[in-house]
Scaffold this motif. Structure first.
Motif, PDB file in Angstrom:
ATOM      1  N   ARG A 362       0.817  -1.214   0.000  1.00 30.80           N
ATOM      2  CA  ARG A 362       0.000   0.000   0.000  1.00 30.80           C
ATOM      3  C   ARG A 362       0.854   1.268   0.000  1.00 30.80           C
ATOM      4  NH1 ARG A 362      -5.585  -0.212   3.300  1.00 30.80           N
ATOM      5  NH2 ARG A 362      -5.800   1.714   2.094  1.00 30.80           N
ATOM      6  N   ASP A 365       0.925   2.184  -3.547  1.00 29.77           N
ATOM      7  CA  ASP A 365      -0.299   2.880  -3.951  1.00 29.77           C
ATOM      8  C   ASP A 365      -0.311   4.319  -3.445  1.00 29.77           C
ATOM      9  OD1 ASP A 365      -3.102   3.157  -4.862  1.00 29.77           O
ATOM     10  OD2 ASP A 365      -3.529   3.193  -2.716  1.00 29.77           O
ATOM     11  N   LYS A 366       0.113   4.533  -2.204  1.00 27.74           N
ATOM     12  CA  LYS A 366       0.086   5.876  -1.613  1.00 27.74           C
ATOM     13  C   LYS A 366       0.911   6.863  -2.426  1.00 27.74           C
ATOM     14  CE  LYS A 366       2.361   6.427   2.240  1.00 27.74           C
ATOM     15  NZ  LYS A 366       2.713   6.387   3.679  1.00 27.74           N
ATOM     16  N   ARG A 368       1.510   6.861  -5.486  1.00 29.60           N
ATOM     17  CA  ARG A 368       0.984   7.147  -6.828  1.00 29.60           C
ATOM     18  C   ARG A 368       0.397   8.551  -6.909  1.00 29.60           C
ATOM     19  NH1 ARG A 368      -3.040   3.404  -9.640  1.00 29.60           N
ATOM     20  NH2 ARG A 368      -4.162   3.249  -7.664  1.00 29.60           N
ATOM     21  N   ARG A 380      -0.191   3.900 -13.649  1.00 31.65           N
ATOM     22  CA  ARG A 380      -1.388   3.083 -13.863  1.00 31.65           C
ATOM     23  C   ARG A 380      -1.065   1.729 -14.485  1.00 31.65           C
ATOM     24  NH1 ARG A 380      -6.614   4.425 -13.815  1.00 31.65           N
ATOM     25  NH2 ARG A 380      -6.153   6.659 -13.860  1.00 31.65           N
ATOM     26  N   TRP A 388      -4.368  -3.497  -8.713  1.00 35.42           N
ATOM     27  CA  TRP A 388      -4.375  -2.269  -7.910  1.00 35.42           C
ATOM     28  C   TRP A 388      -5.489  -2.318  -6.863  1.00 35.42           C
ATOM     29  CZ3 TRP A 388      -0.502   0.532  -7.053  1.00 35.42           C
ATOM     30  CH2 TRP A 388       0.397   0.934  -8.036  1.00 35.42           C
ATOM     31  N   VAL A 391      -4.242  -4.316  -4.032  1.00 35.56           N
ATOM     32  CA  VAL A 391      -3.288  -3.530  -3.246  1.00 35.56           C
ATOM     33  C   VAL A 391      -4.029  -2.581  -2.310  1.00 35.56           C
ATOM     34  CG1 VAL A 391      -1.578  -1.677  -3.399  1.00 35.56           C
ATOM     35  CG2 VAL A 391      -1.375  -3.686  -4.880  1.00 35.56           C
ATOM     36  N   MET A 392      -5.015  -1.875  -2.842  1.00 32.60           N
ATOM     37  CA  MET A 392      -5.705  -0.839  -2.073  1.00 32.60           C
ATOM     38  C   MET A 392      -6.514  -1.401  -0.911  1.00 32.60           C
ATOM     39  SD  MET A 392      -6.881   1.959  -4.946  1.00 32.60           S
ATOM     40  CE  MET A 392      -7.593   0.806  -6.116  1.00 32.60           C
TER      41      MET A 392
END
Length: 608
Positions: A362, A365-366, A368, A380, A388, A391-392
């Motif tokens: 994560r 993801d953060k 991004r 993306r 994704w 992951v989130m």
């Protein structure tokens, strides 16, 4: 997991049968695979790729295993880390210049054969002892402080027998509940035991559990709806677990998480590494393959992962990877990586043909969102939309430890009642799990003794966060006050050094981490399948994708170093495939993927 139980009635059987941690979702035998390879590299790459740089993000045990094995194949691993140290959640620090405080992982199951392979490789298995889990023989004595009552017992001592209620609840859980369909506990255990390993049987039994919809059950719901236990038994079981360690902090998690740990024997027969747990990644970082009797290609015999990492332009151990962008073919392919130097504050964009990413997913993801819409669009294509999403929705567990050094291991003494002065302690109050460790006979660098005054998990650990700065006693003092009530007349503080006896950690509050480890909630099987399978199925529609997820986040057993090691081996297998014209090493996880791969729920006709 929370306070790890020691299954008294079946621990010896698991040890004698040499149960292996063959995770039922993908029961590949990593330990046997490593043994069969011997000192040879795990894969062979084409000579034109020798010296090819591969970025490895994260210096925990997953990152170091991946980098070490990539080096042995002739690749050039460039390992980067943000925290400034090697080890990740294998993190040992000396208290009072003597006894180690294991801030992260501290007990390692013998069934985890891949991890044990590396402990043996770096010569740490020679300096171990049984970890004193509550209720185990290594603990000598155990005290359970529950509902304002205290229970003292010693394994194998008829003068202080285990309370019948504790033994009965273990029997009820293992011999009744876990033997019902579709769990069939002993049948699965036999299929994971040396000499009777049956991967097809493991898959058959596990897929039947998935088909029955058990992914939708929390641990607590399983005890209510399937075991049909009354509330008083569930509450007692939550505190003492399988006769010893509490599990109630895990009640919200998916019951499949519990089954994986129990089937594979990860919950029992643990070792304490007297050299300090972080010596495993440190030795893989600092020492050449030849020092461990391993073969390697291309590089000089004295080459180390540390020396190869020095190719990074800056201190490799103070680099925060903030963005990874997949480059199109007309851009030269590979990946553009944005690294933020935490010493200089400088950003630099570097190119690598492959990236192995091992931190909490994560975080990926953060970051991004750091550069607005442009940054979001740039990352993306790194994963598919479904990946994704997985992951989130990754869910993390908290963990907190409060530790104190002691002047001596006073608990080995006995009082007039014949009981030890202090025991491994499980309480339903502030401390939860209390552990006693003695390094006084350690031939290695660490000496002394100490007490984990409190070891607790999940939201229970949050009680050690958010304190006011002034006027509040230290957490060590609070824990000491409770333990003095459990052990009247002990005067625990008198056994501490005169100055600075306490040290603690809360992984919820550690920079560069998102808690202690991943733990799936009910209904998250498909998310986990997508993350684990990414190493094989890729993210760009090709079988040789150069971006590879590893680490215990993507394993089926979050929080266990075995999962970190095995996913690192998956990543190495993928690198070997990528740099050998798409041909996978014989006998590796990719070669055995089709018969063993995790089942998609959509293919199982799930019963609702």
């Amino acid at each position: 997991m929370s306070s790890i139980p020691s299954r008294i009635l079946s621990a010896k059987r698991v040890l004698d049968n040499q149960v292996r941690a063959l995770i039922p979702d993908f029961p590949f035998d990593y330990g046997q695979y490593l043994a069969d390879k011997g000192p040879a590299p795990l894969g062979r790459i084409q000579p034109q790729h020798h010296g090819q740089q591969v970025l490895v993000v994260g210096a925990g045990v997953a990152g170091l295993v991946a980098a070490y094995e990539a080096m042995r194949m002739g690749l050039h691993p460039v390992l980067v880390e943000a925290s400034g140290r090697i080890g990740g959640r294998l993190y040992s620090t000396a208290v009072n210049d003597s006894v180690p405080f294991e801030r992260g992982a501290m007990r390692f199951p013998l069934s985890g054969q891949a991890l044990m392979h590396y402990f043996s490789k770096v010569r740490m298995r020679d300096n171990t002892e049984d970890f004193p889990n509550p209720g185990s023989a290594a603990a000598v004595s155990t005290v359970v402080d529950y509902a304002d009552e205290k229970y003292y017992y010693e394994v194998g001592n008829d003068n202080f027998p285990r309370p019948p209620a504790f033994e009965n609840i273990e029997i009820k859980f293992f011999d009744e509940f876990l033997e019902q369909a579709p769990i069939h506990f002993k049948e699965m255990e036999q299929a994971m035991s040396a000499g009777t390993i049956d991967q097809a049987k493991i898959k058959l039994l596990w897929n039947a559990i998935l088909r029955e919809g058990w992914d939708n059950l929390s641990f607590h719901a399983a005890m209510v709806e399937q075991a049909r236990w009354p509330a008083d038994e569930i509450n007692l079981f939550g505190q003492i677990g399988f006769g010893t360690g509490g599990w109630n902090t895990d009640f919200p998690n998916c019951f499949l998480e519990v089954l994986r740990v129990l089937y594979t024997g990860l919950d029992i027969n643990h070792l304490l590494m007297r050299d300090g747990a972080d010596q495993l990644p440190l030795r893989l970082w600092q020492q050449p393959a030849a020092a461990f009797g391993d073969d390697s290609v291309f590089w000089p015999q004295n080459m180390t992962v540390e020396e190869l990492a020095s190719a990074f332009p800056g201190n490799p151990l103070r680099q925060e990877v903030r963005q990874i962008k997949r480059l199109a073919a007309d851009e030269g392919g590979g990946f553009e990586v944005l690294c933020h130097d935490l010493q200089s504050g400088r950003d630099q964009r570097l190119r690598y043909a492959s990236v192995v990413y091992t931190p909490h997913v994560r975080i990926l993801d953060k970051f991004r969102y750091m550069n607005g819409v442009e940054g979001l669009e740039a990352s993306r294509s790194l994963l598919t939309q479904q990946q994704w999403e997985a992951v989130m929705y990754t869910h993390y567990m908290q963990s907190a430890k409060v530790f104190a050094a002691t002047r001596e291991p006073f608990w080995t003494q006995r009082g007039q009642d014949g009981k030890q002065l202090m025991s491994i302690t499980l309480s339903d109050r502030l401390t939860r799990g209390t552990y006693l460790v003695d390094y006084s006979r350690n031939p290695g660098a660490y000496k002394g003794s100490g007490i984990f005054l409190s070891y607790t998990w999940n939201d229970d650990s949050l009680k050690f966060l958010g304190d006011r700065q002034d006027g509040l006693p230290q957490h060590g003092q609070l824990c000491t006050a409770l333990l003095d009530q459990v052990y009247p007349g002990l005067d625990l503080a008198s056994h501490f050094p005169a100055t600075d006896p306490f040290v603690e950690i809360n992984w919820e509050n550690e920079p560069f981490y998102l808690g202690a480890f991943k733990m799936n909630l009910p209904g998250q099987y498909e998310y986990q399948r997508l993350l684990f399978s990414q190493f094989k199925e890729g993210s760009d529609g090709s079988a040789v994708d150069g971006f590879i997820l590893a680490g215990d986040d993507v394993s089926w057993t979050g929080g266990w170093a075995e999962g970190a090691v095995t996913t690192a081996l998956n990543a190495v297998d993928k690198l070997a495939t990528r740099y050998n014209n798409g041909f996978s090493p014989e006998g590796g996880p990719i070669a055995q993927w089709d018969p063993l791969k995790p089942a998609a729920l959509a293919d199982l006709q799930i019963k609702r």
